[in-house]
Design an enzyme around this catalytic site. Structure first.
Site, mmCIF file in Angstrom:
data_model
loop_
_atom_site.group_PDB
_atom_site.id
_atom_site.type_symbol
_atom_site.label_atom_id
_atom_site.label_comp_id
_atom_site.label_asym_id
_atom_site.label_seq_id
_atom_site.Cartn_x
_atom_site.Cartn_y
_atom_site.Cartn_z
ATOM 1 C CG ASP A 112 2.394 -8.821 10.658
ATOM 2 O OD1 ASP A 112 3.357 -8.250 10.123
ATOM 3 O OD2 ASP A 112 2.213 -8.850 11.896
ATOM 4 C CB ALA A 147 -0.921 -0.018 1.207
ATOM 5 N N GLY A 202 1.703 2.349 -5.410
ATOM 6 C CA GLY A 202 2.503 2.973 -6.459
ATOM 7 C C GLY A 202 3.531 2.020 -7.056
ATOM 8 C CE LYS A 203 8.659 2.075 -3.243
ATOM 9 N NZ LYS A 203 7.658 2.900 -2.520
ATOM 10 C CG ASP A 236 8.662 0.633 -0.131
ATOM 11 O OD1 ASP A 236 9.794 1.138 -0.073
ATOM 12 O OD2 ASP A 236 7.615 1.299 -0.056
ATOM 13 C CB CYS A 275 11.180 6.833 1.771
ATOM 14 S SG CYS A 275 9.931 6.628 3.056
#
Length: 445
Positions: free
Chosen positions: A308, A259, A262-263, A326, A379
């Site tokens: 999870d 979620a 985008g990726k 990510d 990020c």
């Protein structure tokens, strides 16, 4: 309809009170309270600016007030912050109007009895603003002038040395607006032409040919090209993480923290909507965002799964050609998009996140088949969440090796990418701060 300054005041107060994200509050407000474009831009600038510059603004206010900022009513303090921010960082409002509007804000919010205090502090500030002196010690100066907590400045300085001020400055800059072209529908050139017809200027990113950098903002949801699934708003470094995974048509891919999608949807576009992607998240409402994104883009190969990421799914072991992790992180690379991160994160958060990140990476690695590849991304900017995780994983999992992905990145990033991991700093090539590492399973466990 509220003025931009009244709306900014209320949103700044709500953000502090609820520990809310500025971007989400702004999106929700503008969805419910449409504004003229100029007013919208001013509102966004005020909310982001006051949040970014909070420490510096309070330092200045304290020099002209008989009361410490920490003792002021939140509404009054934010009225003063808005005024000082406009004086220090914007040039659209005369001094007399700055004072009058601030006094009026106090009155309109039931604090007329404190309007004299607001008036006095601002008049003292306007008379003496040229005399403001910042701390002399380097750490204290950078913390105050660039408005970051000292622990965070020290953390950045210890790792990045002479690049520290650049990173701090970039965190206070307006973020780049970039979009990813859906190449299953049209080419970057075709979308640029479509934008040109809508008087939207863009240029191709130096990072990815399907990434366009916009020279001005856009209301994406109202744009016809967005509605047709021609593009997705996404930062270029975020796109790059999915690009480096390099999935192929027909493969099986697992995105363990997918979620808002985008990726995940970029992976599907690279696969030409052929194969299978299992997109996971722990929260059902976030999975709906992935589903909505896939539907808008006419992508059919994504299967969402509430899961999870720190728990292993036995049925997925050894099934995936590609796995993307990510990971949840401190977000220090995207402060320019979420400036409240400065004030809501701590060293304790970073340490706790690093434990979770490693656990997720270990679990996800089980899904990679022999010869399959794994990308770990965040990020953020810290060693604890990035390099330390990557090198520890390779030490403890000899069945994996680092993968050279220098052929997929810009020239200046090739030396780092050749070693299997890349730290992107905020502002580099119009990117957010990001970390990307790539590994390959070379033998069974």
């Amino acid at each position: 309809m509220q003025t931009p300054r009244m709306a900014a005041l209320q949103l700044c107060c709500k953000m502090e009170q609820d520990d809310a994200y500025s971007n989400l509050l702004l999106q929700e407000y503008l969805r419910q309270q449409p504004m003229q474009e100029n007013d919208k831009h001013l509102l966004v600038r005020l909310v982001y600016g006051v949040t970014q510059q909070r420490l510096r603004l309070d330092y200045i206010i304290a020099q002209f007030s008989s009361m410490k900022p920490s003792r002021m009513k939140p509404m009054i303090l934010n009225i003063l912050r808005l005024a000082v921010y406009q004086s220090e960082c914007l040039d659209r409002i005369p001094d007399y109007a700055l004072v009058n509007e601030s006094v009026e804000l106090a009155k309109r919010n039931g604090l007329g009895h404190l309007s004299g205090f607001v008036n006095g502090v601002l008049r003292a500030y306007l008379r003496g603003r040229e005399t403001v002196e910042y701390p002399k010690a380097a750490l204290h100066y950078m913390s105050t002038y660039y408005s970051y907590p000292q622990w965070l400045v020290k953390l950045i300085r210890d790792k990045y040395k002479e690049k520290t001020e650049w990173i701090l400055q970039q965190g206070n800059c307006a973020p780049t607006a970039s979009v990813r072209v859906n190449r299953t529908k049209l080419s970057p050139k075709a979308l640029q032409e479509q934008f040109r017809q809508e008087n939207i200027e863009s240029y191709v990113s130096a990072v990815l040919e399907e990434a366009l950098i916009l020279k001005q903002g856009m209301d994406y949801e109202k744009n016809s090209s967005f509605q047709k699934g021609y593009f997705t708003p996404q930062d270029t470094s975020s796109m790059l993480a999915a690009r480096i995974l390099a999935p192929q048509s027909g493969q099986t891919v697992i995105d363990v923290c997918s979620a808002p999608g985008g990726k995940t949807t970029y992976l599907a576009e690279q696969m030409q909507n052929s194969g299978k992607i299992i997109a996971c998240d722990i929260y059902p409402h976030k999975l709906k965002l992935v589903q909505q994104a896939a539907k808008r883009l006419d992508i059919t190969i994504i299967e969402t799964k509430q899961q999870d990421a720190a728990e292993c799914v036995a049925a997925w072991k050894g099934r995936a050609d590609r796995v993307l992790v990510d990971a949840p992180c401190s977000g220090l690379g995207i402060i320019r998009r979420k400036p409240e991160i400065k004030w809501t994160k701590s060293l304790t958060d970073i340490r706790q996140l690093s434990i979770l990140q490693y656990q997720i990476l270990q679990m996800a690695s089980n899904y990679v088949k022999l010869g399959g590849e794994l990308v770990y991304s965040t990020c953020t900017l810290t060693n604890e969440e990035n390099n330390d995780i990557f090198y520890r994983f390779l030490r403890e999992h000899p069945q994996f090796e680092a993968v050279d992905f220098s052929n997929l990145v810009a020239e200046e990033w090739k030396p780092a990418a050749a070693l299997g991991n890349l730290q992107i700093l905020p502002g580099e090539l119009d990117c957010d701060g990001f970390y990307i590492a790539k590994m390959k399973r070379i033998k069974e466990s």
